[in-house]
Design a protein around this motif. Structure first.
Motif, PDB file in Angstrom:
ATOM      1  N   ALA A 185      50.148  45.492  40.949  1.00  0.00           N
ATOM      2  CA  ALA A 185      48.914  45.272  41.098  1.00  0.00           C
ATOM      3  C   ALA A 185      48.792  43.832  40.881  1.00  0.00           C
ATOM      4  CB  ALA A 185      48.051  46.239  40.117  1.00  0.00           C
ATOM      5  N   LEU A 186      49.065  43.520  39.418  1.00  0.00           N
ATOM      6  CA  LEU A 186      49.303  41.770  39.096  1.00  0.00           C
ATOM      7  C   LEU A 186      50.155  41.163  39.565  1.00  0.00           C
ATOM      8  CD1 LEU A 186      48.771  40.692  35.899  1.00  0.00           C
ATOM      9  CD2 LEU A 186      50.692  42.147  34.973  1.00  0.00           C
ATOM     10  N   LYS A 187      51.312  41.501  39.931  1.00  0.00           N
ATOM     11  CA  LYS A 187      51.054  40.273  40.900  1.00  0.00           C
ATOM     12  C   LYS A 187      50.292  39.814  41.625  1.00  0.00           C
ATOM     13  CE  LYS A 187      56.174  39.502  43.301  1.00  0.00           C
ATOM     14  NZ  LYS A 187      55.989  38.430  42.151  1.00  0.00           N
ATOM     15  N   THR A 188      50.001  41.791  42.445  1.00  0.00           N
ATOM     16  CA  THR A 188      49.572  40.500  43.907  1.00  0.00           C
ATOM     17  C   THR A 188      48.348  39.698  43.383  1.00  0.00           C
ATOM     18  OG1 THR A 188      50.426  43.247  44.600  1.00  0.00           O
ATOM     19  CG2 THR A 188      48.415  41.290  45.711  1.00  0.00           C
ATOM     20  N   ALA A 189      47.317  40.812  42.665  1.00  0.00           N
ATOM     21  CA  ALA A 189      46.062  39.513  41.857  1.00  0.00           C
ATOM     22  C   ALA A 189      46.243  38.421  41.427  1.00  0.00           C
ATOM     23  CB  ALA A 189      46.127  40.932  40.794  1.00  0.00           C
ATOM     24  N   ILE A 200      32.864  36.646  31.053  1.00  0.00           N
ATOM     25  CA  ILE A 200      33.585  35.209  31.753  1.00  0.00           C
ATOM     26  C   ILE A 200      35.130  35.689  32.680  1.00  0.00           C
ATOM     27  CG2 ILE A 200      33.045  34.518  29.263  1.00  0.00           C
ATOM     28  CD1 ILE A 200      35.621  35.564  28.069  1.00  0.00           C
ATOM     29  N   GLY A 201      35.795  34.364  33.097  1.00  0.00           N
ATOM     30  CA  GLY A 201      36.413  34.674  33.812  1.00  0.00           C
ATOM     31  C   GLY A 201      37.258  35.990  33.395  1.00  0.00           C
ATOM     32  N   ALA A 202      38.077  35.134  32.479  1.00  0.00           N
ATOM     33  CA  ALA A 202      39.156  36.692  32.218  1.00  0.00           C
ATOM     34  C   ALA A 202      38.697  37.432  32.108  1.00  0.00           C
ATOM     35  CB  ALA A 202      39.341  36.698  30.409  1.00  0.00           C
ATOM     36  N   GLU A 203      37.316  38.764  31.701  1.00  0.00           N
ATOM     37  CA  GLU A 203      37.291  39.995  32.589  1.00  0.00           C
ATOM     38  C   GLU A 203      36.573  40.337  34.098  1.00  0.00           C
ATOM     39  OE1 GLU A 203      33.929  42.737  30.952  1.00  0.00           O
ATOM     40  OE2 GLU A 203      33.726  40.701  30.780  1.00  0.00           O
ATOM     41  N   LYS A 204      36.749  39.372  34.404  1.00  0.00           N
ATOM     42  CA  LYS A 204      36.703  39.035  35.984  1.00  0.00           C
ATOM     43  C   LYS A 204      38.106  39.448  36.659  1.00  0.00           C
ATOM     44  CE  LYS A 204      32.466  36.718  36.654  1.00  0.00           C
ATOM     45  NZ  LYS A 204      31.787  34.714  37.213  1.00  0.00           N
ATOM     46  N   ILE A 205      39.041  38.624  35.937  1.00  0.00           N
ATOM     47  CA  ILE A 205      40.208  38.557  36.161  1.00  0.00           C
ATOM     48  C   ILE A 205      40.661  40.402  35.863  1.00  0.00           C
ATOM     49  CG2 ILE A 205      42.857  38.054  36.102  1.00  0.00           C
ATOM     50  CD1 ILE A 205      41.563  34.840  35.179  1.00  0.00           C
ATOM     51  N   PHE A 206      40.580  40.892  35.050  1.00  0.00           N
ATOM     52  CA  PHE A 206      41.033  42.359  34.601  1.00  0.00           C
ATOM     53  C   PHE A 206      40.304  42.582  35.641  1.00  0.00           C
ATOM     54  CE2 PHE A 206      40.038  45.350  31.876  1.00  0.00           C
ATOM     55  CZ  PHE A 206      41.179  46.264  31.798  1.00  0.00           C
ATOM     56  N   THR A 207      39.139  42.704  35.995  1.00  0.00           N
ATOM     57  CA  THR A 207      38.102  43.088  37.231  1.00  0.00           C
ATOM     58  C   THR A 207      39.089  43.653  38.692  1.00  0.00           C
ATOM     59  OG1 THR A 207      36.084  43.650  35.774  1.00  0.00           O
ATOM     60  CG2 THR A 207      36.736  44.053  38.555  1.00  0.00           C
ATOM     61  N   PHE A 254      43.792  46.348  42.502  1.00  0.00           N
ATOM     62  CA  PHE A 254      44.786  46.972  43.225  1.00  0.00           C
ATOM     63  C   PHE A 254      46.031  48.014  42.423  1.00  0.00           C
ATOM     64  CE2 PHE A 254      43.146  42.539  44.130  1.00  0.00           C
ATOM     65  CZ  PHE A 254      43.758  42.696  45.327  1.00  0.00           C
ATOM     66  N   GLU A 255      44.959  49.039  41.476  1.00  0.00           N
ATOM     67  CA  GLU A 255      45.759  49.650  40.402  1.00  0.00           C
ATOM     68  C   GLU A 255      46.522  51.046  41.474  1.00  0.00           C
ATOM     69  OE1 GLU A 255      44.504  52.846  36.630  1.00  0.00           O
ATOM     70  OE2 GLU A 255      43.394  50.954  37.416  1.00  0.00           O
ATOM     71  N   SER A 256      45.765  51.508  42.449  1.00  0.00           N
ATOM     72  CA  SER A 256      46.471  51.827  42.851  1.00  0.00           C
ATOM     73  C   SER A 256      48.257  52.233  43.649  1.00  0.00           C
ATOM     74  CB  SER A 256      45.902  53.128  44.338  1.00  0.00           C
ATOM     75  OG  SER A 256      45.638  51.338  45.527  1.00  0.00           O
ATOM     76  N   ARG A 257      48.891  50.804  43.066  1.00  0.00           N
ATOM     77  CA  ARG A 257      50.381  50.599  44.042  1.00  0.00           C
ATOM     78  C   ARG A 257      50.913  50.610  42.639  1.00  0.00           C
ATOM     79  NH1 ARG A 257      48.803  44.957  47.283  1.00  0.00           N
ATOM     80  NH2 ARG A 257      47.148  45.228  48.963  1.00  0.00           N
ATOM     81  N   GLY A 258      50.484  50.750  41.500  1.00  0.00           N
ATOM     82  CA  GLY A 258      50.909  50.808  40.173  1.00  0.00           C
ATOM     83  C   GLY A 258      50.942  49.436  39.582  1.00  0.00           C
TER      84      GLY A 258
END
Length: 216
Positions: free
Chosen positions: A135-139, A115-122, A127-131
């Motif tokens: 990653a959250l702000k960028t995504a 579903i959409g929420a899981e796609k957002i998590f993925t 961008f996790e390598s940025r911290g």
């Protein structure tokens, strides 16, 4: 849309006490939150998970023990679709727990998920390598730009040590504003204030922040 809860403490707390308050918030919500629910909590620094297709206020909340960290999600499925327990949050991998509420239209991102929420998590994890905060702000910024309209997009992610929070809404401020309560050694973040309690503070729209129980 869905209701969110995140609790962290320096000492073990009774999970049931928080889930009962969360259940009341979900039951009394002006939008139906009965399309199932789920939670994740720590036991000896290991995650435990639980999901149920029934509403949280109809479940046996006495079955849970104690923990120092809890995340819970009550689901309000978009257009009453895809109501199966596998679509309940939290979503998780080996390192992170993810819960979300909101509503997005015309999203154009290429990411895996049921579903959409899981796609957002993925998508965030790319961008996790940025911290995780970055990653959250960028995504979130990219997703907003690639969406026709974002009614709301509130996200909480945990790595066992802290909560990473992102808030974004373009309407219905009263409903989508997240709140938190901090006492010495204790932190609660929730979609709404616990019934009958004071000392809660609203979290401003378009916040990206890291929360921990011992922050000041």
């Amino acid at each position: 849309m869905c209701r969110l809860l995140a609790v962290q403490s320096s000492k073990s707390f009774a999970i049931t006490e928080h889930l009962e308050k969360f259940a009341e918030i979900s039951r009394s919500s002006r939008e139906f939150q009965g399309h199932g629910w789920g939670c994740a909590w720590l036991v000896n620094d290991e995650w435990r998970y639980y999901k149920n297709i029934n509403p949280v206020w109809e479940d046996d909340l006495q079955q849970f023990g104690k923990s120092t960290l809890l995340m819970a999600h009550a689901r309000s499925a978009f257009q009453d679709r895809d109501i199966v327990v596998e679509n309940n949050m939290p979503f998780y991998d080996d390192r992170h727990i993810f819960i979300f509420n909101g509503e997005l239209h015309g999203v154009k991102i290429n990411a895996e998920g049921r579903i959409g929420a899981e796609k957002i998590f993925t998508f965030i994890k790319r961008f996790e390598s940025r911290g995780m905060k970055s990653a959250l702000k960028t995504a979130a910024g990219i997703i907003e730009k690639r969406s026709r309209y974002v009614r709301a997009m509130n996200i909480i992610i945990s790595d066992k040590e802290r909560f990473y929070l992102s808030t974004l809404f373009n309407e219905d401020e009263d409903y989508f504003t997240m709140h938190y309560q901090r006492k010495p050694g204790d932190l609660i973040i929730c979609s709404d204030v616990y019934p009958g309690e004071s000392g809660w503070k609203p979290i401003p729209n378009r916040t990206t922040e890291v929360f921990n129980y011992d922050d000041h």
